[in-house]
Design an enzyme around this catalytic site. Sequence first.
Site, PDB file in Angstrom:
ATOM      1  N   LYS A   9      38.287  51.022  36.775  1.00  0.00           N
ATOM      2  CA  LYS A   9      38.018  49.977  36.124  1.00  0.00           C
ATOM      3  C   LYS A   9      36.184  50.384  35.508  1.00  0.00           C
ATOM      4  CE  LYS A   9      41.251  46.553  37.154  1.00  0.00           C
ATOM      5  NZ  LYS A   9      41.506  44.897  37.502  1.00  0.00           N
ATOM      6  N   TYR A  49      48.105  45.346  30.040  1.00  0.00           N
ATOM      7  CA  TYR A  49      48.825  44.020  30.268  1.00  0.00           C
ATOM      8  C   TYR A  49      49.363  43.062  29.861  1.00  0.00           C
ATOM      9  CZ  TYR A  49      44.641  45.066  33.955  1.00  0.00           C
ATOM     10  OH  TYR A  49      44.181  45.294  35.291  1.00  0.00           O
ATOM     11  N   PHE A  57      43.415  34.235  32.242  1.00  0.00           N
ATOM     12  CA  PHE A  57      42.850  34.984  32.360  1.00  0.00           C
ATOM     13  C   PHE A  57      42.656  36.005  31.415  1.00  0.00           C
ATOM     14  CE2 PHE A  57      45.061  35.764  36.110  1.00  0.00           C
ATOM     15  CZ  PHE A  57      46.004  37.116  35.501  1.00  0.00           C
ATOM     16  N   ARG A  85      49.233  50.484  46.318  1.00  0.00           N
ATOM     17  CA  ARG A  85      48.609  49.175  46.746  1.00  0.00           C
ATOM     18  C   ARG A  85      48.003  48.689  48.157  1.00  0.00           C
ATOM     19  NH1 ARG A  85      48.571  45.635  41.616  1.00  0.00           N
ATOM     20  NH2 ARG A  85      48.484  43.495  43.083  1.00  0.00           N
ATOM     21  N   THR A  91      43.510  41.319  44.852  1.00  0.00           N
ATOM     22  CA  THR A  91      42.821  41.422  43.816  1.00  0.00           C
ATOM     23  C   THR A  91      41.496  41.073  43.939  1.00  0.00           C
ATOM     24  OG1 THR A  91      45.068  40.776  42.835  1.00  0.00           O
ATOM     25  CG2 THR A  91      43.311  40.345  41.826  1.00  0.00           C
ATOM     26  N   ARG A 102      39.028  47.643  47.880  1.00  0.00           N
ATOM     27  CA  ARG A 102      38.658  46.818  46.981  1.00  0.00           C
ATOM     28  C   ARG A 102      37.449  45.640  48.319  1.00  0.00           C
ATOM     29  NH1 ARG A 102      43.666  44.239  43.511  1.00  0.00           N
ATOM     30  NH2 ARG A 102      43.009  44.541  41.856  1.00  0.00           N
ATOM     31  N   ASN A 122      37.343  44.520  40.305  1.00  0.00           N
ATOM     32  CA  ASN A 122      37.567  44.319  41.591  1.00  0.00           C
ATOM     33  C   ASN A 122      37.864  45.585  41.384  1.00  0.00           C
ATOM     34  OD1 ASN A 122      39.548  44.577  40.211  1.00  0.00           O
ATOM     35  ND2 ASN A 122      41.039  42.824  40.567  1.00  0.00           N
ATOM     36  N   HIS A 125      42.477  49.594  39.331  1.00  0.00           N
ATOM     37  CA  HIS A 125      44.140  48.914  38.372  1.00  0.00           C
ATOM     38  C   HIS A 125      44.997  49.709  39.733  1.00  0.00           C
ATOM     39  CE1 HIS A 125      48.129  48.028  36.595  1.00  0.00           C
ATOM     40  NE2 HIS A 125      48.030  48.350  36.423  1.00  0.00           N
ATOM     41  N   GLU A 136      54.034  52.402  32.962  1.00  0.00           N
ATOM     42  CA  GLU A 136      52.075  52.148  33.045  1.00  0.00           C
ATOM     43  C   GLU A 136      51.835  54.165  32.702  1.00  0.00           C
ATOM     44  OE1 GLU A 136      51.584  48.415  35.829  1.00  0.00           O
ATOM     45  OE2 GLU A 136      50.078  50.295  36.345  1.00  0.00           O
TER      46      GLU A 136
END
Length: 148
Positions: A9, A49, A57, A85, A91, A102, A122, A125, A136
């Site tokens: 990001k 998204y 949000f 993940r 998150t 993270r 964070n 993704h 995706e």
Amino acid sequence: MERTLVLIKPDGVERNLIGEIIKRFEENGLKVANLRMVIPSREFVQAHYAVHKDKPFFNVLVDYLAEKRVVAIVLEGEDAVSRVRKIVGATDPSKAEKGTIRGDLGNDSKEKADAERRSIYNLVHASGTREEAEEEIKLWFEESEILE
Ligand code: GDP
Ligand code: MG
């Protein structure tokens, strides 16, 4: 072989963490199958998204990525979706376990982000399921860019 989509990001790109983040995936044995820097439009981020379109949000999440530098990466490996993940972590970076991207590199929290009415910064993704991963990957890459 399973595939998943990772985005570095805008905060990850701005903080010069592209190499550090990719290194963590490669060291875990995941293969970079494709990679590209993109400056997505608002519409493109909204499509990415779409599952969050009714969340409070959603708009600040779109603001976070739209028209900024993002690195899109296809990672390949056994159980790639769940392994990635785990490497990424929770998150909320203030709650993410040490040893995760993270948890080690994040410097934000949900509390701070909500108070400032912006998305949680964070760094990455990662697709949540195999189905989301395939969707995706199709959104971010042309079929001809990916080897079967
Ligand atoms: P992820 O799969 O761990 O990235 O989390 P989600 O898919 O649930 O949310 C997508 C992104 O929206 C997160 O990575 C955060 O950047 C942001 N986000 C999620 N939940 C919240 C929240 O409660 N408050 C704020 N401000 N941002 C959030
Ligand atoms: Mg998610």
